[in-house]
Write a protein that holds these residues in place. Structure first.
Motif, short mmCIF file in Angstrom:
data_model
loop_
_atom_site.label_atom_id
_atom_site.label_comp_id
_atom_site.label_asym_id
_atom_site.label_seq_id
_atom_site.Cartn_x
_atom_site.Cartn_y
_atom_site.Cartn_z
N ARG A 168 0.84 -1.21 -0.28
CA ARG A 168 0.34 0.40 -0.43
C ARG A 168 0.70 1.26 -0.40
NH1 ARG A 168 -2.49 -0.76 4.48
NH2 ARG A 168 -1.11 0.64 5.68
N GLU A 169 1.80 0.99 0.49
CA GLU A 169 2.66 2.24 1.29
C GLU A 169 4.03 2.58 0.13
OE1 GLU A 169 3.42 3.06 5.08
OE2 GLU A 169 1.29 2.53 5.91
N GLY A 170 4.40 1.46 -0.27
CA GLY A 170 5.40 1.26 -1.42
C GLY A 170 6.56 1.99 -0.15
N GLN A 171 7.83 1.96 -0.49
CA GLN A 171 9.54 2.00 0.39
C GLN A 171 10.29 2.11 -0.86
OE1 GLN A 171 10.41 -1.59 1.93
NE2 GLN A 171 8.78 -2.48 1.53
N ASP A 172 11.52 2.61 -0.61
CA ASP A 172 12.32 2.63 -0.96
C ASP A 172 13.16 1.65 -1.08
OD1 ASP A 172 11.61 5.24 -2.27
OD2 ASP A 172 13.42 6.11 0.05
N PHE A 173 13.69 2.04 -2.54
CA PHE A 173 14.58 0.72 -2.67
C PHE A 173 16.02 0.64 -3.52
CE2 PHE A 173 10.59 -1.94 -2.73
CZ PHE A 173 11.16 -2.83 -1.54
N VAL A 174 16.81 0.75 -3.78
CA VAL A 174 18.01 0.67 -3.63
C VAL A 174 19.03 -0.43 -4.24
CG1 VAL A 174 20.72 1.77 -3.68
CG2 VAL A 174 19.08 2.14 -1.46
N VAL A 175 19.36 -0.06 -5.87
CA VAL A 175 20.01 -1.45 -6.71
C VAL A 175 21.35 -0.87 -7.24
CG1 VAL A 175 19.37 -2.15 -8.88
CG2 VAL A 175 17.48 -1.75 -7.76
N ASP A 176 22.24 -2.05 -6.93
CA ASP A 176 23.86 -1.94 -7.93
C ASP A 176 23.62 -3.40 -8.67
OD1 ASP A 176 24.13 -0.59 -5.78
OD2 ASP A 176 25.02 -1.71 -4.32
N VAL A 177 24.18 -2.45 -10.22
CA VAL A 177 24.58 -4.22 -11.00
C VAL A 177 25.69 -3.42 -10.99
CG1 VAL A 177 21.90 -4.05 -11.81
CG2 VAL A 177 23.81 -2.38 -13.12
N ASP A 178 26.39 -4.90 -11.51
CA ASP A 178 27.92 -5.09 -11.99
C ASP A 178 27.69 -6.07 -13.58
OD1 ASP A 178 30.30 -5.83 -12.54
OD2 ASP A 178 30.61 -4.93 -10.31
N LEU A 179 27.77 -5.58 -14.42
CA LEU A 179 28.03 -6.36 -15.44
C LEU A 179 29.27 -6.43 -16.35
CD1 LEU A 179 25.50 -3.27 -17.13
CD2 LEU A 179 25.09 -5.33 -16.09
N GLY A 180 29.36 -7.64 -16.50
CA GLY A 180 30.75 -8.21 -17.46
C GLY A 180 30.05 -7.72 -18.96
N VAL A 181 30.95 -7.05 -19.78
CA VAL A 181 31.12 -6.50 -21.17
C VAL A 181 32.32 -6.52 -21.44
CG1 VAL A 181 30.07 -4.78 -22.22
CG2 VAL A 181 29.09 -4.80 -19.97
N ASP A 182 32.38 -6.99 -22.52
CA ASP A 182 33.28 -6.91 -23.64
C ASP A 182 33.48 -5.49 -24.02
OD1 ASP A 182 35.70 -6.56 -25.38
OD2 ASP A 182 35.62 -8.21 -26.27
N LEU A 183 34.67 -4.15 -23.41
CA LEU A 183 34.36 -3.76 -23.98
C LEU A 183 36.20 -2.83 -25.20
CD1 LEU A 183 33.39 -1.40 -20.35
CD2 LEU A 183 32.44 -1.98 -22.09
N ALA A 184 35.85 -3.67 -25.34
CA ALA A 184 37.27 -3.64 -26.23
C ALA A 184 37.01 -2.00 -27.11
CB ALA A 184 38.49 -4.26 -26.64
N GLU A 185 35.46 -2.79 -27.63
CA GLU A 185 35.49 -2.01 -29.37
C GLU A 185 35.32 -0.37 -28.92
OE1 GLU A 185 35.03 -1.20 -33.06
OE2 GLU A 185 36.06 -2.90 -32.46
#
Length: 134
Positions: free
Chosen positions: A27-44
């Motif tokens: 009903r009231e909701g709340q704050d959520f905090v999200v962290d993401v760590d992505l594995g990506v090929d960034l060479a290009e």
């Protein structure tokens, strides 16, 4: 994929959601905090200096916030799965580590944070599932 991937991190992304098993959380909701760590090929991207050759973290943040604000779920584990799917929808992302923090969780004792962390990998078609298991 045995080689180490490059990484993009987005930490402390905040969004209001209505997730939880208790009626007042829905009903009231709340704050959520999200962290993401992505594995990506960034060479290009490193060679080209072109946004098209990397993950646009501004657009990713928008998609993650929309997912947190989306249909309510009972568990933050399920929310983490939803967010991992958002990350893996970006074709350049091979691996997503997602942490969902619920700092206002209904815990009857003093605490700093409640969080869950999951790691998911893009399916390779070689019989390996999204968790990297065969």
């Amino acid at each position: 994929m045995s080689e180490e991937l490059d990484r993009i991190r987005l930490s402390g992304l905040r969004a209001r959601g209505f997730h939880g098993v208790l009626e007042h959380e829905r009903r009231e909701g709340q704050d959520f905090v999200v962290d993401v760590d992505l594995g990506v090929d960034l060479a290009e991207a490193g060679r080209s200096d072109a946004l098209a050759d990397t993950v646009h973290y501004g657009e990713l943040a928008e998609a993650l916030v929309a997912a947190v604000r989306g249909e309510p779920l009972d568990l933050i584990e399920a929310l983490a799965e939803r967010l991992a799917r958002v990350c893996l929808a970006e074709p350049r992302v091979c691996r997503a580590e997602v942490t969902v923090h619920k700092p206002q969780a209904p815990v009857p004792h003093a605490f700093d944070d409640v969080s869950v962390t999951i790691v998911r990998r893009r399916e390779t078609g070689s019989g390996t599932d999204a968790r990297g298991r065969g």
